[in-house]
Write a protein that holds these residues in place. Structure first.
Motif, PDB file in Angstrom:
ATOM      1  N   TRP A 117       0.813  -1.238   0.133  1.00  0.00           N
ATOM      2  CA  TRP A 117       0.190   0.154   0.132  1.00  0.00           C
ATOM      3  C   TRP A 117       0.938   1.245  -0.081  1.00  0.00           C
ATOM      4  CZ3 TRP A 117      -3.952  -2.454  -1.102  1.00  0.00           C
ATOM      5  CH2 TRP A 117      -4.552  -3.629  -0.515  1.00  0.00           C
ATOM      6  N   LEU A 149      -8.689   3.471  -3.154  1.00  0.00           N
ATOM      7  CA  LEU A 149      -8.855   2.756  -4.263  1.00  0.00           C
ATOM      8  C   LEU A 149     -10.067   2.391  -4.575  1.00  0.00           C
ATOM      9  CD1 LEU A 149      -5.803   0.382  -3.203  1.00  0.00           C
ATOM     10  CD2 LEU A 149      -5.817   2.386  -4.752  1.00  0.00           C
ATOM     11  N   ARG A 154     -17.884  -8.927  -9.683  1.00  0.00           N
ATOM     12  CA  ARG A 154     -17.767  -7.798  -9.070  1.00  0.00           C
ATOM     13  C   ARG A 154     -18.877  -6.637  -9.344  1.00  0.00           C
ATOM     14  NH1 ARG A 154     -11.310  -5.987  -8.886  1.00  0.00           N
ATOM     15  NH2 ARG A 154     -11.971  -5.045  -7.127  1.00  0.00           N
ATOM     16  N   LYS A 180     -11.381   3.318 -10.953  1.00  0.00           N
ATOM     17  CA  LYS A 180     -11.018   2.124 -11.095  1.00  0.00           C
ATOM     18  C   LYS A 180     -12.209   1.305 -12.000  1.00  0.00           C
ATOM     19  CE  LYS A 180     -11.181  -0.445  -6.980  1.00  0.00           C
ATOM     20  NZ  LYS A 180     -10.397  -0.829  -5.770  1.00  0.00           N
ATOM     21  N   HIS A 181     -11.800   0.317 -12.826  1.00  0.00           N
ATOM     22  CA  HIS A 181     -10.534  -0.134 -13.526  1.00  0.00           C
ATOM     23  C   HIS A 181     -10.542   0.372 -15.027  1.00  0.00           C
ATOM     24  CE1 HIS A 181     -12.050  -2.893 -10.008  1.00  0.00           C
ATOM     25  NE2 HIS A 181     -10.550  -2.731  -9.639  1.00  0.00           N
ATOM     26  N   ARG A 230      -9.651 -12.655 -16.197  1.00  0.00           N
ATOM     27  CA  ARG A 230      -9.232 -11.083 -16.058  1.00  0.00           C
ATOM     28  C   ARG A 230      -7.867 -10.774 -16.288  1.00  0.00           C
ATOM     29  NH1 ARG A 230      -9.529  -8.686  -9.777  1.00  0.00           N
ATOM     30  NH2 ARG A 230      -8.404 -10.331  -9.059  1.00  0.00           N
ATOM     31  N   MET A 259      -6.922   3.818 -12.037  1.00  0.00           N
ATOM     32  CA  MET A 259      -6.330   2.507 -11.939  1.00  0.00           C
ATOM     33  C   MET A 259      -6.499   1.726 -13.187  1.00  0.00           C
ATOM     34  SD  MET A 259      -6.834  -0.780  -9.296  1.00  0.00           S
ATOM     35  CE  MET A 259      -6.555   0.056  -7.834  1.00  0.00           C
ATOM     36  N   TYR A 274      -6.838  -5.129 -15.571  1.00  0.00           N
ATOM     37  CA  TYR A 274      -6.000  -6.220 -15.745  1.00  0.00           C
ATOM     38  C   TYR A 274      -5.961  -6.927 -17.040  1.00  0.00           C
ATOM     39  CZ  TYR A 274      -5.392  -7.525 -10.492  1.00  0.00           C
ATOM     40  OH  TYR A 274      -4.982  -7.396  -9.272  1.00  0.00           O
ATOM     41  N   ASP A 327      -3.201  -1.840 -11.678  1.00  0.00           N
ATOM     42  CA  ASP A 327      -4.053  -2.713 -10.624  1.00  0.00           C
ATOM     43  C   ASP A 327      -2.655  -3.555 -10.181  1.00  0.00           C
ATOM     44  OD1 ASP A 327      -5.636  -4.235  -9.089  1.00  0.00           O
ATOM     45  OD2 ASP A 327      -7.424  -4.336 -10.504  1.00  0.00           O
ATOM     46  N   TRP A 328      -3.179  -4.190  -8.942  1.00  0.00           N
ATOM     47  CA  TRP A 328      -2.041  -4.907  -8.288  1.00  0.00           C
ATOM     48  C   TRP A 328      -1.586  -6.218  -9.235  1.00  0.00           C
ATOM     49  CZ3 TRP A 328      -3.342  -0.613  -6.398  1.00  0.00           C
ATOM     50  CH2 TRP A 328      -2.807  -0.139  -5.355  1.00  0.00           C
ATOM     51  N   SER A 358     -11.064  -7.227  -2.493  1.00  0.00           N
ATOM     52  CA  SER A 358     -10.537  -6.072  -2.131  1.00  0.00           C
ATOM     53  C   SER A 358     -11.595  -4.898  -1.599  1.00  0.00           C
ATOM     54  CB  SER A 358      -9.912  -5.421  -3.325  1.00  0.00           C
ATOM     55  OG  SER A 358     -10.370  -5.373  -4.473  1.00  0.00           O
ATOM     56  N   GLU A 417     -14.636 -10.956  -5.602  1.00  0.00           N
ATOM     57  CA  GLU A 417     -13.605 -10.611  -6.826  1.00  0.00           C
ATOM     58  C   GLU A 417     -13.005 -11.970  -7.362  1.00  0.00           C
ATOM     59  OE1 GLU A 417     -10.961  -7.605  -5.496  1.00  0.00           O
ATOM     60  OE2 GLU A 417      -9.511  -8.284  -6.823  1.00  0.00           O
TER      61      GLU A 417
HETATM   62  C1  BGC Z   1      -8.368  -5.284  -7.303  1.00  0.00           C
HETATM   63  C2  BGC Z   1      -8.325  -3.836  -7.149  1.00  0.00           C
HETATM   64  C3  BGC Z   1      -7.676  -3.649  -5.761  1.00  0.00           C
HETATM   65  C4  BGC Z   1      -6.216  -3.888  -5.742  1.00  0.00           C
HETATM   66  C5  BGC Z   1      -5.692  -3.684  -4.349  1.00  0.00           C
HETATM   67  C6  BGC Z   1      -7.008  -5.887  -6.930  1.00  0.00           C
HETATM   68  O1  BGC Z   1      -6.938  -7.240  -7.008  1.00  0.00           O
HETATM   69  O2  BGC Z   1      -8.723  -5.570  -8.713  1.00  0.00           O
HETATM   70  O3  BGC Z   1      -9.801  -3.253  -7.206  1.00  0.00           O
HETATM   71  O4  BGC Z   1      -7.947  -2.016  -5.365  1.00  0.00           O
HETATM   72  O5  BGC Z   1      -6.389  -5.332  -6.001  1.00  0.00           O
HETATM   73  O6  BGC Z   1      -6.264  -4.611  -3.358  1.00  0.00           O
END
Ligand code: BGC
Length: 687
Positions: free
Chosen positions: A48, A118, A132, A165-166, A176, A209, A212, A244-245, A383, A433
């Protein structure tokens, strides 16, 4: 060698001078960064945080999830307000509540020492099977835009960055990380991008953000067209983009830098020092491009006050009564009364001796999953998970309401009324998710439970706790009353009890169509359209997403977009348009009266749709262009005025690549839902 500064010297540098203009401070700081320091700023340190640059006093910039409240730690040690799901907030059709939510959640972000939330997630709800769906707002681009803008303003007015996002077309969880959303330019312009664009142009969103998935063959994080051209050059975005992560997994370093990705999260991969250095030395990107990416991140660091004296920043608050009240208000106003055949609702507490409260969702804590460490239950659905100080379940809420007045039992046959709580939860394969939903129907055992309960007690109310459309075949006709309560956050139980007993008159309207069967849904025409073939998802339905498709194909949905009942009734009359003919730059004033003709005070969400009667392009039979929520006491009449502009009649023309309005006649519809049109008007546009 880069210069070392003492604390005293640092505090004297121009970028620390709060009286200087933002751009001057940004440029000054940028000019002091070495290439290596710039590389360092391009990626996260851990989940983070960005990496601090001690030499220049750049602290780490902190961002947390998510759309339903701030979650600063994954273990749930730090509690925060758990707000209703975005789909519930959208069902309120109330931008003021979205603003209030944004402001409240920003105060919580500030209180935990972070700088960015986020959220909001504003992908269009294309398929009811998207895991989602609950985290996103709606299927309609206009409603999406109004609520997204209000949310971003609410967050950022508190000097906390929103992260929209996203971006873009992350409309399913299946594949995804690898699938490509194959989407036409017109559908991008009319359906998928308007809300994103509006958060930039109407709310000055400070961060986006990336998604994916690929969009038309190119991953979101290295999509030059989406990021550099549309977002930055065309829309004028001044903020920064964050991946995105791990969304950079299949991209290249230079692809991301050149496209305009500022920050790779959660840690350095494509943006590791080694990779950046190599690509730079090989001439794959210039320092000028890198500078632009860094400048954007620095700009937001200044905007959130990272370098400013803390005492000058807005104060943070967490878990306050005010925040909890906002959470409850959203839950109450988002509840949609789907059916009330025998006017079973609202319940009169004085007429009841015993009520049965049953069903798997009657006392299920949505936050419980993660707490007990079970991976199969993602509390909050991934998330979006939260750890509130408490959660009022429906049973808790009803116990409070009925205390010392009505007995709560578990046997429907002995009760005056049964309230049956069914729905889904945040397990993988339901509203979560990571995976799409496995079923469009309720779980079989719940359908059986509804059927057997109705046999035992015909006065049964089904309350749905879920975050996406479900089919109701085989049971809806036999149940007199049905309520869609969504995931209503930490105060959900109170909100539900207030609606059941009439303290709150339901006013929520569906922000998404509920199809009768999955194959009626435009995304589910074929395997190509969902889940995709060879990792390509073809958006063959084009602009015909949601009600646009149901209207065009004349398919009767189970419950249409914009639908929701009230305990009172409203009458619409006296439609007046201030012009019959319009030309460019004209504003059209649409006015009409609305009257509460029932016996209770209530709120109506009036929807204005536009139809182009004849067009050279294929156009939807109806498009939402305005809405207004009006509160009326019994017998009260109000005149509502809505203004339309020329651009409200336009469409994106594929051949000229422009938005155009064609001369001709347009219908104006005013309705209580997309399928309950109460007033019609006409006007002519001459070019
Ligand atoms: C999600 C995001 C989220 C990020 C951080 C990702 O897997 O798609 O929406 O903000 O993780 O947790």
């Amino acid at each position: 060698m880069s210069k070392e500064y003492s604390e005293e010297e640092l505090s004297q540098l121009p970028f620390r001078d709060e009286s200087l203009k933002l751009e001057g401070r940004v440029s000054d700081l940028l000019s002091r960064l070495t290439l290596e320091e710039k590389f360092k700023l391009c990626s996260g340190r851990q989940m983070w945080h960005t990496k601090p640059i001690k030499r220049l006093g750049i602290k780490s910039f902190t961002m947390y999830d998510g759309p339903h409240g701030v979650r600063p730690d994954m273990m749930g040690e730090i509690k925060s307000t758990y707000f209703p799901s975005a789909i519930c907030r959208a069902a309120t059709w109330d931008p003021k509540l979205s603003y209030e939510f944004g402001k409240a959640v920003a105060e919580e972000v500030r209180e935990v020492g972070a700088h960015m939330l986020l959220a909001p997630g504003i992908n269009i709800q294309r398929s009811p099977m998207n895991g989602r769906t609950f985290e996103y707002q709606t299927e309609d681009p206009y409603l999406n835009k109004v609520l997204a803008v209000a949310t971003v303003k609410g967050i950022q007015d508190h000097k906390i960055a929103a992260c929209v996002k996203h971006f873009a077309c992350n409309n399913q969880e299946t594949d995804r990380f690898t699938c490509s959303s194959e989407v036409s330019e017109r559908a991008l312009q009319e359906i998928y991008l308007p809300a994103f664009k509006a958060t930039v142009q109407e709310a000055d969103a400070w961060s986006f953000m990336t998604c994916y998935n690929k969009v038309n063959g190119i991953y979101g994080s290295e999509n030059y067209n989406l990021l550099r051209e549309r977002l930055m050059q065309n829309w004028g975005f001044r903020g920064f983009t964050v991946s995105d992560w791990n969304a950079t997994a299949y991209t290249t370093t230079e692809g991301c830098v050149n496209a305009g990705l500022s920050l790779e999260m959660p840690t350095a991969k494509k943006f590791s020092k080694k990779n950046l250095n190599k690509a730079f030395q090989e001439g794959k990107f210039t320092e000028e491009i890198l500078d632009d990416n860094i400048k954007r991140l620095l700009r937001v660091m200044f905007l959130v006050g990272l370098f400013d004296d803390k005492s000058t920043l807005p104060r943070g608050y967490r878990n306050t009564r005010e925040h909890q009240a906002i959470s409850r208000k959203i839950a109450e106003d988002g509840i949609v009364l789907l059916k009330n055949k025998k006017a079973l609702l609202p319940l009169n507490i004085d007429d009841l001796n015993k009520i049965a409260v049953i069903g798997p969702n009657s006392n299920f804590k949505l936050i419980e999953g993660e707490k007990v460490g079970r991976n199969e239950v993602l509390s909050g659905g991934g998330s979006s998970n939260n750890f509130p100080p408490f959660e009022i379940t429906p049973l808790d809420g009803l116990r409070q309401k009925c205390k010392d007045r009505v007995e709560i039992i578990e046997t429907p046959s002995n009760a005056d009324v049964t309230i049956l709580f069914t729905g889904l939860n945040h397990e993988l394969g339901k509203d979560a998710e990571g995976e799409d939903k496995h079923d469009f129907e309720l779980p079989l055992e719940q359908i059986e439970l509804i059927k057997s309960t109705i046999k035992q007690n015909p006065n049964t109310i089904v309350v749905l706790i879920n975050g996406s459309p479900i089919a109701m075949n085989g049971w809806i006709d036999s149940v007199p009353s049905v309520i869609e309560a969504w995931y209503g956050g930490m105060e959900a139980g109170k909100a539900i009890a207030n609606v059941l007993f009439g303290d709150v008159n339901p006013s929520g309207k569906l922000p998404i169509t509920f199809p009768r069967k999955l194959s009626d849904s435009p995304a589910h025409m074929s395997e190509r359209t969902y889940p995709g073939v060879e990792k390509e998802v073809h958006y063959d339905e084009g602009i015909y997403v949601g009600y646009r498709h149901f209207d065009k194909e004349q398919i009767e949905p189970l419950f249409p977009f914009g639908y929701g009942l009230s305990y009172t009734k409203f009458k619409y009359e006296n439609l007046k348009l201030d012009k019959e003919k319009i030309s460019k730059n004209d504003t059209i004033n649409v006015s009409f009266d609305i009257i509460n003709i029932g016996g209770r005070s209530g709120m109506e969400i009036i929807q204005l749709y536009v139809q182009d009667i004849e067009s050279s392009a294929d156009r939807p039979p109806k498009e939402l262009k305005r809405f207004e929520k009006v509160k009326l006491e019994p017998n009260e009449r109000k005149t509502v005025e809505l203004n339309l502009n020329f651009s409200d009649f336009s469409f994106y023309d594929d051949s000229t690549h422009c938005w155009i309005v064609e001369p001709g006649v347009f219908n104006i519809f005013l309705g209580s839902s997309s399928r309950d049109i109460r007033l019609k008007g006409k006007l002519e546009f001459h070019g």
